[in-house]
Design a protein around this motif. Structure first.
Motif, PDB file in Angstrom:
ATOM      1  N   TYR A 254       0.836  -1.192   0.000  1.00  0.00           N
ATOM      2  CA  TYR A 254       0.000   0.000   0.000  1.00  0.00           C
ATOM      3  C   TYR A 254       0.876   1.249   0.000  1.00  0.00           C
ATOM      4  CZ  TYR A 254      -3.784  -3.056   1.586  1.00  0.00           C
ATOM      5  OH  TYR A 254      -4.709  -4.051   1.691  1.00  0.00           O
ATOM      6  N   GLN A 255       0.465   2.240  -0.762  1.00  0.00           N
ATOM      7  CA  GLN A 255       1.103   3.552  -0.680  1.00  0.00           C
ATOM      8  C   GLN A 255       0.001   4.592  -0.639  1.00  0.00           C
ATOM      9  OE1 GLN A 255       3.981   4.693  -3.746  1.00  0.00           O
ATOM     10  NE2 GLN A 255       5.216   5.482  -2.058  1.00  0.00           N
TER      11      GLN A 255
ATOM     12  N   VAL B  32      15.035  -3.906  -0.006  1.00  0.00           N
ATOM     13  CA  VAL B  32      16.474  -3.931  -0.261  1.00  0.00           C
ATOM     14  C   VAL B  32      17.040  -2.549  -0.546  1.00  0.00           C
ATOM     15  CG1 VAL B  32      16.627  -6.342  -0.953  1.00  0.00           C
ATOM     16  CG2 VAL B  32      16.131  -4.607  -2.678  1.00  0.00           C
ATOM     17  N   SER B  33      16.181  -1.613  -0.959  1.00  0.00           N
ATOM     18  CA  SER B  33      16.665  -0.250  -1.151  1.00  0.00           C
ATOM     19  C   SER B  33      15.508   0.734  -1.048  1.00  0.00           C
ATOM     20  CB  SER B  33      17.371  -0.093  -2.500  1.00  0.00           C
ATOM     21  OG  SER B  33      16.453  -0.193  -3.561  1.00  0.00           O
ATOM     22  N   ALA B  34      15.864   1.945  -0.643  1.00  0.00           N
ATOM     23  CA  ALA B  34      14.896   3.032  -0.539  1.00  0.00           C
ATOM     24  C   ALA B  34      15.683   4.339  -0.544  1.00  0.00           C
ATOM     25  CB  ALA B  34      14.081   2.914   0.743  1.00  0.00           C
ATOM     26  N   ASN B  35      15.124   5.357  -1.172  1.00  0.00           N
ATOM     27  CA  ASN B  35      15.811   6.642  -1.145  1.00  0.00           C
ATOM     28  C   ASN B  35      15.252   7.567  -0.061  1.00  0.00           C
ATOM     29  OD1 ASN B  35      13.411   7.341  -2.435  1.00  0.00           O
ATOM     30  ND2 ASN B  35      14.391   8.588  -4.009  1.00  0.00           N
ATOM     31  N   CYS B  36      14.693   6.986   0.986  1.00  0.00           N
ATOM     32  CA  CYS B  36      14.221   7.757   2.137  1.00  0.00           C
ATOM     33  C   CYS B  36      15.411   8.070   3.039  1.00  0.00           C
ATOM     34  CB  CYS B  36      13.139   6.990   2.895  1.00  0.00           C
ATOM     35  SG  CYS B  36      13.661   5.399   3.553  1.00  0.00           S
TER      36      CYS B  36
ATOM     37  N   SER C  69       6.950   6.340  -6.885  1.00  0.00           N
ATOM     38  CA  SER C  69       5.903   7.347  -6.893  1.00  0.00           C
ATOM     39  C   SER C  69       6.592   8.703  -6.845  1.00  0.00           C
ATOM     40  CB  SER C  69       4.975   7.165  -5.685  1.00  0.00           C
ATOM     41  OG  SER C  69       4.012   8.199  -5.644  1.00  0.00           O
ATOM     42  N   GLY C  70       6.613   9.389  -7.977  1.00  0.00           N
ATOM     43  CA  GLY C  70       7.329  10.652  -8.052  1.00  0.00           C
ATOM     44  C   GLY C  70       8.803  10.420  -7.788  1.00  0.00           C
TER      45      GLY C  70
END
Length: 87
Positions: free
Chosen positions: A5-6, A46-50, A29-30
């Motif tokens: 879910y987002q 495994v990855s996130a740009n947060c 998303s964007g």
């Protein structure tokens, strides 16, 4: 089952009992980018740009939700045919 879910909308449903080969599921998303690794019976981010990377550091999950709060992303484990967020 795992549901992604987002912002409260279901983007993906994955039947983990049917996974025969591991694969990566990109969630974009964007400018929000996450990559979820899917294997039989388990998932991990495994990855996130947060900025905090909490979701990445959670490791493998076989039932605990995976949450990326900065990206408003939630991965919930449910029984087949059940929507955990809808109640």
């Amino acid at each position: 089952m795992a549901k992604v879910y987002q912002d409260g909308s279901c983007l993906h449903s994955v039947d983990l009992s049917q996974v025969t080969e591991p694969y990566d599921l990109p969630i974009k998303s964007g400018d929000k980018n996450n990559t979820l690794r899917v294997e039989a019976g388990r998932l991990r981010m495994v990855s996130a740009n947060c900025p905090d990377q909490t979701c990445v550091h959670m490791g493998w999950s076989t039932g605990q939700p995976i949450i990326c709060l900065p990206h408003k992303l939630v991965i919930e484990f449910t029984d087949a045919g059940t929507d955990a967020l809808a109640g």
